[in-house]
Write a protein that holds these residues in place. Structure first.
Motif, PDB file in Angstrom:
ATOM      1  N   ALA A 275       0.849  -1.262   0.086  1.00  0.00           N
ATOM      2  CA  ALA A 275      -0.066   0.065   0.004  1.00  0.00           C
ATOM      3  C   ALA A 275       0.874   1.164   0.041  1.00  0.00           C
ATOM      4  CB  ALA A 275      -0.923   0.034   1.198  1.00  0.00           C
ATOM      5  N   GLU A 276       2.242   1.195   0.434  1.00  0.00           N
ATOM      6  CA  GLU A 276       2.879   2.130   0.314  1.00  0.00           C
ATOM      7  C   GLU A 276       3.138   2.708  -0.927  1.00  0.00           C
ATOM      8  OE1 GLU A 276       6.134   1.423   2.720  1.00  0.00           O
ATOM      9  OE2 GLU A 276       5.224   1.226   4.689  1.00  0.00           O
ATOM     10  N   GLY A 277       3.026   1.882  -1.865  1.00  0.00           N
ATOM     11  CA  GLY A 277       3.572   2.225  -3.418  1.00  0.00           C
ATOM     12  C   GLY A 277       4.889   2.372  -3.655  1.00  0.00           C
ATOM     13  N   THR A 278       5.788   1.693  -2.804  1.00  0.00           N
ATOM     14  CA  THR A 278       7.359   1.927  -3.083  1.00  0.00           C
ATOM     15  C   THR A 278       7.883   0.760  -4.001  1.00  0.00           C
ATOM     16  OG1 THR A 278       7.558   0.817  -1.178  1.00  0.00           O
ATOM     17  CG2 THR A 278       7.742   3.323  -0.915  1.00  0.00           C
ATOM     18  N   ILE A 279       6.993  -0.580  -4.342  1.00  0.00           N
ATOM     19  CA  ILE A 279       7.401  -1.588  -5.125  1.00  0.00           C
ATOM     20  C   ILE A 279       6.623  -1.649  -6.198  1.00  0.00           C
ATOM     21  CG2 ILE A 279       7.731  -3.953  -5.116  1.00  0.00           C
ATOM     22  CD1 ILE A 279       8.216  -3.775  -1.969  1.00  0.00           C
ATOM     23  N   THR A 280       7.099  -1.508  -7.328  1.00  0.00           N
ATOM     24  CA  THR A 280       6.345  -1.761  -8.701  1.00  0.00           C
ATOM     25  C   THR A 280       5.518  -3.028  -8.688  1.00  0.00           C
ATOM     26  OG1 THR A 280       8.102  -0.570  -9.919  1.00  0.00           O
ATOM     27  CG2 THR A 280       6.504  -1.760 -11.178  1.00  0.00           C
ATOM     28  N   GLU A 281       4.316  -2.948  -8.983  1.00  0.00           N
ATOM     29  CA  GLU A 281       3.208  -3.960  -9.129  1.00  0.00           C
ATOM     30  C   GLU A 281       3.650  -4.752 -10.479  1.00  0.00           C
ATOM     31  OE1 GLU A 281      -0.411  -3.203  -8.045  1.00  0.00           O
ATOM     32  OE2 GLU A 281      -0.021  -2.666  -5.819  1.00  0.00           O
ATOM     33  N   ASP A 282       4.524  -5.372 -10.871  1.00  0.00           N
ATOM     34  CA  ASP A 282       4.813  -5.917 -11.951  1.00  0.00           C
ATOM     35  C   ASP A 282       4.361  -7.527 -11.556  1.00  0.00           C
ATOM     36  OD1 ASP A 282       6.612  -7.420 -10.333  1.00  0.00           O
ATOM     37  OD2 ASP A 282       8.457  -6.798 -11.368  1.00  0.00           O
ATOM     38  N   ALA A 283       4.238  -8.383 -12.746  1.00  0.00           N
ATOM     39  CA  ALA A 283       3.625  -9.534 -12.730  1.00  0.00           C
ATOM     40  C   ALA A 283       4.150 -10.599 -11.484  1.00  0.00           C
ATOM     41  CB  ALA A 283       3.809 -10.375 -14.117  1.00  0.00           C
ATOM     42  N   LYS A 284       5.438 -10.145 -11.297  1.00  0.00           N
ATOM     43  CA  LYS A 284       5.972 -10.967 -10.044  1.00  0.00           C
ATOM     44  C   LYS A 284       5.413 -10.536  -8.723  1.00  0.00           C
ATOM     45  CE  LYS A 284      10.060 -12.709  -7.569  1.00  0.00           C
ATOM     46  NZ  LYS A 284      11.623 -12.834  -7.772  1.00  0.00           N
ATOM     47  N   PHE A 285       5.055  -9.424  -8.489  1.00  0.00           N
ATOM     48  CA  PHE A 285       4.808  -8.781  -7.292  1.00  0.00           C
ATOM     49  C   PHE A 285       3.235  -8.870  -7.145  1.00  0.00           C
ATOM     50  CE2 PHE A 285       4.026  -4.854  -4.337  1.00  0.00           C
ATOM     51  CZ  PHE A 285       4.456  -5.459  -3.229  1.00  0.00           C
ATOM     52  N   LYS A 286       2.427  -9.112  -8.335  1.00  0.00           N
ATOM     53  CA  LYS A 286       1.307  -9.374  -8.361  1.00  0.00           C
ATOM     54  C   LYS A 286       0.947 -10.868  -7.727  1.00  0.00           C
ATOM     55  CE  LYS A 286      -0.655  -5.983 -11.641  1.00  0.00           C
ATOM     56  NZ  LYS A 286      -1.236  -5.770 -12.911  1.00  0.00           N
ATOM     57  N   GLU A 287       1.862 -11.572  -8.245  1.00  0.00           N
ATOM     58  CA  GLU A 287       1.717 -13.099  -7.837  1.00  0.00           C
ATOM     59  C   GLU A 287       1.585 -13.255  -6.209  1.00  0.00           C
ATOM     60  OE1 GLU A 287       3.849 -17.441  -7.809  1.00  0.00           O
ATOM     61  OE2 GLU A 287       4.787 -15.688  -8.830  1.00  0.00           O
ATOM     62  N   ILE A 288       2.651 -12.140  -5.724  1.00  0.00           N
ATOM     63  CA  ILE A 288       3.034 -12.215  -4.216  1.00  0.00           C
ATOM     64  C   ILE A 288       1.769 -11.814  -3.445  1.00  0.00           C
ATOM     65  CG2 ILE A 288       4.139 -11.141  -2.496  1.00  0.00           C
ATOM     66  CD1 ILE A 288       6.828 -11.186  -4.364  1.00  0.00           C
ATOM     67  N   LEU A 289       1.253 -10.803  -3.932  1.00  0.00           N
ATOM     68  CA  LEU A 289      -0.008  -9.867  -3.376  1.00  0.00           C
ATOM     69  C   LEU A 289      -1.264 -11.043  -3.700  1.00  0.00           C
ATOM     70  CD1 LEU A 289       0.354  -6.299  -4.469  1.00  0.00           C
ATOM     71  CD2 LEU A 289       0.724  -7.281  -2.331  1.00  0.00           C
ATOM     72  N   GLY A 290      -1.334 -11.527  -4.783  1.00  0.00           N
ATOM     73  CA  GLY A 290      -2.374 -12.472  -4.891  1.00  0.00           C
ATOM     74  C   GLY A 290      -2.505 -13.617  -3.770  1.00  0.00           C
TER      75      GLY A 290
END
Length: 549
Positions: A138-153
């Motif tokens: 939620a801080e927005g400091t990490i780019t929400e690329d496909a890898k990070f979206k998998e982590i958030l999912g």
């Protein structure tokens, strides 16, 4: 909620959280890094998830406040659903690290029991760890690329899974109470000190949180990298199919029938129903084709006599297994057609070789089965079963004992995988939801592929009313998912009690089961509720003794 939390990332990859103990993990291990570093990159967050995958089955004595090795995560929590609800029946008294106390209803309804404490803190540990990921994102400091979206999912799906587990055990069932006012469990948003929760939210609020989280999980998974394939370890990761499966469970247990049916259908599409060979292979690996999600238990994780298979497999080499074969409710067995190959996994005519059997009929001298006219025939069958299924000569046998869950290496203490979700469950969720909507044809169509695979003479058209369909679905769930932990939540959803004496009896001994031999239905019986740990009430400023179930 939790008096103190210390968040650390270990090199082997897990988040450790303290709860109510002042002195638990006061110092930082040399193989750990600070929580800020743990959350600094997507790669580090992936290690947090690896830790949660491991936490699902690890021995908790070094991970959770008050933890001990007796209840090793989902090794314990998965089969407890069948053990507590009376589907998995103990045939003899045994030393089993508290496992038989669950069957007797002497543990979950005690506020100081290890069972209530460890389930509560393990699930909140998952929530706290996923909060750390979600709050950092939620801080927005990490780019929400496909890898990070998998982590958030995965983080959102894990949080939904944990809240669903908590509300199903520590609160009244959604469909049998008043969810808008019934107390649920506390919501926890923080991931750093001061670490207190909200007071108990309502059951409806917790289900709403589950629904919100799982929808966000699906949204993130839609743009995420795909889950690896081809290994048992890969299925320990949550993906979009698992998220849809969790969405189906959440909706089913809250009466959102349309959502349940649609989500279940979406969830199962990549996982073909197992054939007879796979179904009879022992349920010991996540590599089975219809397994959607499961824990790949690594050999170095020495659960041994704390494992799923120790608790309920009749082939594991432990004393409580050898002396206490687990049996099926014989009333359920009587419903299985001879043309259904699932019947083969329950040995109706196994000799009762245990002289200490709870029914008092153990040993040749008390044999009542006309198949065995001599002691030699009796003993030969005991030996034959040992040779077929691989248990040792010290293992006892018992009528109606199961051979569904079997070790890859029978007669050993080797660890095996824990199956958490299969596509067959999704067919059954879809069928139940459609039946509840009175969509007879749709419910029949959902049942047909599963029924026809398991039973060569299956004819779904004979179940042509809502009432007939629901009775058949209950039978199918009881048989298909036997031993996989669903009966406790099923009985709460259907508002059904336990009566081992009814309809000719289940095969359970009243002397062994004591008060659990008969229990009134959940809508009128608070004993179904797990007690909130007294340690939590003592430590949490937002809970008092009035909040106890």
């Amino acid at each position: 909620m939790l008096k103190k939390i210390i968040l650390m990332l270990f090199v082997i990859g897990f988040i450790t959280v303290t709860s109510c103990s002042d002195d638990f993990l006061e110092t930082k291990p040399t193989d750990a890094i600070a929580s800020a570093d743990a959350l600094a990159t997507a790669d580090n967050m992936a290690l947090i998830l690896q830790g949660l995958h491991r936490l699902l089955y690890a021995q908790p004595q070094t991970l959770l406040s008050g933890g001990d090795s007796y209840r090793s995560g989902n090794h314990y929590w998965v089969p407890i659903g069948d053990n507590l609800a009376g589907g998995l029946i103990h045939s003899a008294s045994s030393n089993n690290l508290g496992w038989q106390d669950e069957a007797r209803w002497l543990s979950h309804n005690q506020e100081t029991s290890r069972t209530t404490e460890q389930l509560w803190y393990q699930r909140y540990h998952i929530i706290a760890s996923t909060n750390a990921i979600i709050n950092k994102a939620a801080e927005g400091t990490i780019t929400e690329d496909a890898k990070f979206k998998e982590i958030l999912g995965q983080a959102y799906a894990y949080r939904a899974y944990a809240y669903l587990s908590l509300v199903q055990h520590f609160a009244k069932g959604y469909l049998i109470g008043n969810p808008t006012t019934d107390p649920g469990v506390p919501l926890l948003y923080s991931s750093e000190a001061p670490f207190t929760s909200a007071p108990r939210s309502t059951v409806e609020a917790i289900y709403n949180q589950c629904k919100e989280d799982i929808d966000l999980a699906i949204t993130y998974f839609e743009g995420a990298t795909s889950r690896p394939t081809g290994t048992a370890d890969a299925k320990s990761h949550l993906n979009i199919d698992v998220a849809y499966g969790l969405k189906a469970r959440i909706a089913l247990n809250s009466g959102d029938w349309r959502t349940a049916a649609d989500a279940a259908k979406e969830a199962r599409k990549n996982y073909p129903i197992m054939d007879e060979s796979d179904y009879k292979a022992g349920f010991n690996t996540t590599l089975l084709p219809e397994v959607m999600w499961g824990s790949n238990v690594i050999a170095t994780e020495t659960t041994y006599f704390r494992s799923y298979f120790y608790l309920m497999s009749n082939t594991f080499n432990g004393s409580q297994v050898r002396n206490n074969p687990k049996i099926m409710d014989k009333r359920l067995y009587a419903q299985i057609p001879d043309t259904d190959y699932r019947q083969d996994l329950f040995l109706k005519d196994a000799p009762n070789s245990n002289s200490s059997a709870a029914n008092g009929l153990g040993g040749w001298k008390k044999n009542t089965n006309p198949l065995y006219t001599t002691e030699d025939e009796f003993d030969d069958e005991v030996d034959r079963l040992a040779s077929v299924y691989g248990w040792t000569s010290r293992h006892n046998t018992h009528p109606y004992m199961h051979v569904k869950m079997r070790n890859k290496s029978p007669g050993t203490t080797d660890p095996d995988d824990i199956i958490l979700m299969r596509s067959s469950e999704m067919y059954l969720i879809e069928a139940e939801a459609e039946a509840m909507l009175n969509n007879i044809t749709a419910a029949q169509n959902a049942l047909k592929p599963l029924g026809e695979e398991r039973d060569s003479a299956y004819d779904v058209t004979i179940y042509n009313t809502k009432e007939a369909l629901m009775e058949h679905i209950k039978f199918q769930r009881g048989l298909e998912l036997w031993g996989e932990g669903f009966l406790y939540t099923d009985k709460i959803r259907w508002d059904e009690g336990i009566d081992h004496a009814a309809d000719g009896g289940s095969g359970a001994s009243q002397d062994l089961y004591i008060n659990a031999y008969q229990q009134a239905k959940p809508s009128v019986n608070s004993e179904w509720l797990f007690k909130i740990p007294q340690a939590e009430i003592d430590a949490n400023p937002n809970l008092t003794s009035a909040d106890q179930n």
